[in-house]
Design a protein around this motif. Structure first.
Motif, PDB file in Angstrom:
ATOM      1  N   VAL A 394      36.389  46.580  42.142  1.00 41.29           N
ATOM      2  CA  VAL A 394      34.943  46.644  41.391  1.00 41.29           C
ATOM      3  C   VAL A 394      34.292  45.474  40.568  1.00 41.29           C
ATOM      4  CG1 VAL A 394      32.957  48.545  40.876  1.00 41.29           C
ATOM      5  CG2 VAL A 394      35.011  49.428  40.959  1.00 41.29           C
ATOM      6  N   SER A 395      32.980  45.182  40.883  1.00 42.24           N
ATOM      7  CA  SER A 395      32.620  44.035  39.946  1.00 42.24           C
ATOM      8  C   SER A 395      32.051  45.106  38.984  1.00 42.24           C
ATOM      9  CB  SER A 395      31.614  43.238  41.260  1.00 42.24           C
ATOM     10  OG  SER A 395      29.847  44.430  40.948  1.00 42.24           O
ATOM     11  N   PHE A 396      31.534  44.302  37.867  1.00 41.08           N
ATOM     12  CA  PHE A 396      30.527  44.733  36.468  1.00 41.08           C
ATOM     13  C   PHE A 396      29.327  45.514  37.141  1.00 41.08           C
ATOM     14  CE2 PHE A 396      27.738  44.444  32.639  1.00 41.08           C
ATOM     15  CZ  PHE A 396      28.913  44.571  31.554  1.00 41.08           C
ATOM     16  N   ALA A 397      28.165  44.419  38.037  1.00 39.83           N
ATOM     17  CA  ALA A 397      27.149  45.429  38.040  1.00 39.83           C
ATOM     18  C   ALA A 397      27.361  46.598  39.411  1.00 39.83           C
ATOM     19  CB  ALA A 397      26.892  44.384  39.301  1.00 39.83           C
ATOM     20  N   GLU A 398      28.466  46.894  39.807  1.00 41.89           N
ATOM     21  CA  GLU A 398      29.116  47.947  40.824  1.00 41.89           C
ATOM     22  C   GLU A 398      29.020  48.892  40.035  1.00 41.89           C
ATOM     23  OE1 GLU A 398      30.251  46.376  45.167  1.00 41.89           O
ATOM     24  OE2 GLU A 398      31.802  46.694  43.565  1.00 41.89           O
ATOM     25  N   LEU A 399      29.873  49.049  38.759  1.00 42.95           N
ATOM     26  CA  LEU A 399      30.819  49.323  37.467  1.00 42.95           C
ATOM     27  C   LEU A 399      29.002  50.431  36.992  1.00 42.95           C
ATOM     28  CD1 LEU A 399      33.638  48.259  36.602  1.00 42.95           C
ATOM     29  CD2 LEU A 399      33.023  50.531  36.705  1.00 42.95           C
ATOM     30  N   ASP A 427      39.420  38.587  38.614  1.00 42.06           N
ATOM     31  CA  ASP A 427      38.220  37.704  39.119  1.00 42.06           C
ATOM     32  C   ASP A 427      36.722  37.163  38.129  1.00 42.06           C
ATOM     33  OD1 ASP A 427      36.432  36.046  40.653  1.00 42.06           O
ATOM     34  OD2 ASP A 427      36.795  36.646  42.398  1.00 42.06           O
ATOM     35  N   LYS A 428      36.996  36.644  37.758  1.00 45.18           N
ATOM     36  CA  LYS A 428      36.530  35.908  35.967  1.00 45.18           C
ATOM     37  C   LYS A 428      34.801  35.531  36.615  1.00 45.18           C
ATOM     38  CE  LYS A 428      40.048  35.260  32.798  1.00 45.18           C
ATOM     39  NZ  LYS A 428      40.463  34.179  31.614  1.00 45.18           N
ATOM     40  N   GLU A 429      35.069  34.532  37.790  1.00 42.25           N
ATOM     41  CA  GLU A 429      33.898  34.583  38.309  1.00 42.25           C
ATOM     42  C   GLU A 429      32.778  35.664  38.746  1.00 42.25           C
ATOM     43  OE1 GLU A 429      32.458  30.592  41.634  1.00 42.25           O
ATOM     44  OE2 GLU A 429      34.546  31.768  41.545  1.00 42.25           O
ATOM     45  N   SER A 430      33.290  36.421  39.437  1.00 46.30           N
ATOM     46  CA  SER A 430      32.632  36.936  39.778  1.00 46.30           C
ATOM     47  C   SER A 430      32.618  38.907  39.224  1.00 46.30           C
ATOM     48  CB  SER A 430      33.155  38.505  41.675  1.00 46.30           C
ATOM     49  OG  SER A 430      32.986  36.065  42.439  1.00 46.30           O
ATOM     50  N   ARG A 431      33.848  38.867  38.224  1.00 48.51           N
ATOM     51  CA  ARG A 431      33.495  39.589  36.904  1.00 48.51           C
ATOM     52  C   ARG A 431      33.980  40.995  38.342  1.00 48.51           C
ATOM     53  NH1 ARG A 431      29.549  40.317  32.825  1.00 48.51           N
ATOM     54  NH2 ARG A 431      31.075  41.697  31.307  1.00 48.51           N
ATOM     55  N   PRO A 478      42.078  37.282  47.991  1.00 49.57           N
ATOM     56  CA  PRO A 478      42.944  36.536  47.512  1.00 49.57           C
ATOM     57  C   PRO A 478      42.961  36.103  45.743  1.00 49.57           C
ATOM     58  CG  PRO A 478      41.032  35.868  49.079  1.00 49.57           C
ATOM     59  CD  PRO A 478      41.014  37.038  48.367  1.00 49.57           C
ATOM     60  N   LYS A 479      41.752  36.487  45.152  1.00 49.70           N
ATOM     61  CA  LYS A 479      42.079  36.622  43.882  1.00 49.70           C
ATOM     62  C   LYS A 479      43.094  37.327  42.979  1.00 49.70           C
ATOM     63  CE  LYS A 479      38.823  32.933  42.936  1.00 49.70           C
ATOM     64  NZ  LYS A 479      37.398  33.838  42.490  1.00 49.70           N
ATOM     65  N   LEU A 480      43.176  38.780  43.690  1.00 53.09           N
ATOM     66  CA  LEU A 480      43.783  39.271  43.738  1.00 53.09           C
ATOM     67  C   LEU A 480      45.254  39.005  43.109  1.00 53.09           C
ATOM     68  CD1 LEU A 480      44.565  42.446  42.240  1.00 53.09           C
ATOM     69  CD2 LEU A 480      44.206  43.040  44.076  1.00 53.09           C
ATOM     70  N   MET A 481      45.801  38.341  45.139  1.00 49.51           N
ATOM     71  CA  MET A 481      46.657  38.103  44.875  1.00 49.51           C
ATOM     72  C   MET A 481      46.738  37.040  44.121  1.00 49.51           C
ATOM     73  SD  MET A 481      49.336  38.463  47.474  1.00 49.51           S
ATOM     74  CE  MET A 481      50.585  37.626  47.345  1.00 49.51           C
ATOM     75  N   HIS A 482      46.431  36.192  43.691  1.00 43.90           N
ATOM     76  CA  HIS A 482      46.757  34.619  42.948  1.00 43.90           C
ATOM     77  C   HIS A 482      46.802  35.501  41.753  1.00 43.90           C
ATOM     78  CE1 HIS A 482      45.943  30.807  41.211  1.00 43.90           C
ATOM     79  NE2 HIS A 482      45.655  31.089  40.002  1.00 43.90           N
TER      80      HIS A 482
END
Length: 635
Positions: A394-399, A427-431, A478-482
């Protein structure tokens, strides 16, 4: 903080007349309303209470045919004035309006007992007693009951004084800083264009800002603002607000649209809700029943899916899902009202606990987790939202919409959950965040996968990142996999050699016969040096074919002992490195190298010469220019 007052009550009990007597504003603006003498649409006014305190007022229709308009108006109010005519007392819409206010979470107000000039004192006292007794079990139990006459003015000063006291003591519900204005009216104003009005339920908006109409994606810009009848540069939550929208026609806007900032709301055709059926309802709510669903100023058809039972009896509360005929844009904590088809009346309501409905199977363990969304503790709500969202996160905006917290409050909550390992920023870039328990399960699953992979592919040193992502991790961002790989590397649970990952301590294990094959092949190529043997001949000496030898050959390449030049041509790595050094040495004194030059410095026959030259071209050591090679320039 600004406060909005709403009226409620039966038709012809004097709601609009009372508002006009208090404010001087006639809320019946339509010619049909004046002709028929009844309120059809929502009306709006304001009352100055002194000390720069202006009370916003929403006047609602009392006729049973226009209850949906009443719901739209009541959705944004902070407290209610229940209007009851002294000559008639409690009537059907008195009851329904009170129940709707209860379902919408209104918890404060008072009673205006109107038309007292039409009854005698004894009758008035009897009606007051009847009203007080009826209201006792409701949120208006013990509330002031004020006799008034809009025609004679009797009791108006006392009513204003009580309103002033109520506003002074009133503690408005917590509002997030997410700007939202549900549109309950849209019209064209000459010289200005399209104007929308509504009660701003949270946040603030200023001139020149970009806005979006949800649940669609129509965008516009704020070209004008009015709040409580005054032109302003910034409008705040808790006020009746008119917004002049640039570049839009009236047909571009629907009543019930929500005005908000671009990218701040996330429409969904499924919501999770905490629902209560009124005790006065004659029938239970059955699973998959279709109903009229009211949210803000919007009414849509919906089907209610009960998750832990087949029916919800009068007076009972449960978490369930509403599935809509069109997407809806909401926020955690929004109040909703359900009305039946026949009879057409409000019978249930509650609050939104999941504005982006989750995939929940009936009678599954996730239903219990869904119930956590109804908690009054923000960290419990946020944690449950993350777990229910699954691997996509979930993104910060969605939260912000899923918790209805202010930005700083959500940051604090996520910080707390992060410290407890219940929230993970992957995912720091997309929060973007995922649930801590989910990430733990994924990490454990990844280790199990590697263990099984090593068992199945015992001669491989590990699994390539790409193969890992396309097999075990194909459903993961992909970011979670990384993030998972980096976390396990940091903990020391796995090791990596460039893009190859393996469990800590994993070693290639060969059966005794495979070990013998490896030694024989490696010895043959080591002795061959710059003129390696034919692979087929080596394998015939071992009594094997290429398919049988493939795992050992792959292992020798993975370990860096053999290098595949082309098809079935392999080189012992030290021998190939020697040729590489010869090439580099030649270019120390020459600009170009021809095939004969290469043959002179290596002694290779044509069988090997051309494939090896082409190999070094592919390896980007050399580049072919016509019939000669040049050394590639290195940065």
């Amino acid at each position: 903080m600004p406060v909005i007052m709403g009226t409620a009550g039966h038709i012809d009990h004097g709601k609009t007349t009372l508002i006009k007597a208090l404010t001087g504003i006639d809320c019946d603006r339509l010619s049909e309303e004046k002709k028929r003498g009844i309120t059809i649409e929502l009306g709006f006014a304001f009352l100055d209470l002194g000390e720069d305190n202006r009370l916003g007022i929403v006047d609602v229709p009392g006729h049973e045919k226009f209850v949906k308009n009443m719901v739209a108006g009541a959705a944004g109010v902070d407290f209610v004035v229940l209007v009851i005519a002294a000559d008639e007392g409690i009537m059907p819409q008195t009851r329904e309006h009170l129940e709707i206010c209860q379902l919408l979470g209104v918890s404060a107000g008072l009673v205006a007992l109107t038309k007292i000039d039409m009854v005698d004192e004894e009758w008035l006292e009897m009606v007051k007693e009847e009203v007080a007794a009826y209201l006792e079990p409701t949120f208006l139990g013990g509330a002031p009951i004020l006799p008034v006459s809009a025609h004679t003015g009797q009791g108006l000063d006392e009513l204003k004084a009580e309103l002033r006291k109520l506003v002074a003591e009133f503690k408005p519900r917590r509002r997030s800083d997410l700007f939202r204005l549900p549109v309950d009216r849209v019209f064209t104003m000459k010289g200005h264009g399209t104007v929308v009005t509504g009660t701003m339920i949270s946040g603030a908006i200023s001139l020149g800002e970009d806005v979006t109409l949800y649940p669609g994606s129509t965008t516009s810009k704020v070209r004008g603002l009015q709040s409580h009848g005054e032109t302003v540069e910034t409008a705040q939550a808790g006020r009746r607000t008119a917004v002049n929208l640039a570049g839009l026609e009236v047909d571009d806007v629907r009543r019930g649209d929500v005005l908000a900032r671009p990218g701040s709301l996330f429409p969904s055709d499924v919501w999770d809700i905490e629902l209560t059926v009124l005790e006065s309802s004659r029938l239970p709510l059955k699973h998959r029943r279709e109903i009229h669903f009211h949210h803000g100023a919007r009414e849509v058809l919906a089907r209610i899916h009960l998750l832990d039972r087949d029916e919800l009896a009068p007076g009972e509360t449960a978490v369930c899902q509403a599935r809509f005929s069109e997407p809806m844009a909401g926020v955690w904590g929004d109040r909703v009202v359900l009305r039946s088809f026949s009879p057409l009346r409000a019978f249930a309501g509650g609050r939104v606990i999941g504005p982006a409905g989750h995939s929940i199977k009936r009678f599954s363990k996730d239903v219990e987790l869904l119930g956590q969304l109804a908690s009054d503790k923000p960290e419990e709500v946020a944690s449950a939202q993350l777990e229910l969202a699954g691997p996509k996160g979930v993104s910060f905006a969605e939260l912000l919409t899923m918790t209805n917290l202010e930005t700083k409050g959500l940051e604090k909550t996520l910080g707390l959950l992060g410290g407890q390992q219940r929230a993970v920023l992957f995912d720091k870039e997309s929060r973007r965040y995922a649930g801590g328990a989910l990430v733990d399960r994924l990490a454990s699953g990844l280790l199990d996968f590697l263990a099984e992979y090593h068992r199945r592919e015992s001669m491989k040193p590990g699994v390539q990142r790409g193969e890992l992502a396309s097999s075990w991790g194909r459903e993961l961002p992909p970011k979670l996999m990384h993030y998972l790989l980096e976390r396990l590397l940091k903990k020391g649970d796995i090791e990596a050699d460039q893009e190859v990952f393996r469990l800590k301590g994993h070693k290639v294990s060969l059966a005794s016969d495979q070990a013998k094959v490896r030694e024989t092949i490696l010895d043959a190529y080591s002795q061959g040096g710059a003129t390696p043997p034919n692979l087929k001949d080596v394998l015939e000496s071992l009594g094997m074919d290429a398919k049988q030898a493939a795992p050992v050959l792959r292992l020798l390449q993975d370990q860096g002992d053999l290098v595949r030049i082309k098809d079935d041509m392999y080189y012992h790595a030290p021998a190939l490195n020697g040729i590489r050094e010869s090439i580099i040495g030649f270019f120390a004194g020459h600009e170009e190298m021809s095939a004969p030059d290469f043959k002179d410095i290596t002694g290779l026959s044509r069988k090997y010469l051309i494939p090896v030259l082409e190999y070094f071209d592919k390896e980007k050591l050399t580049v072919r220019v016509g019939d000669v090679r040049r050394l590639r320039k290195r940065s």
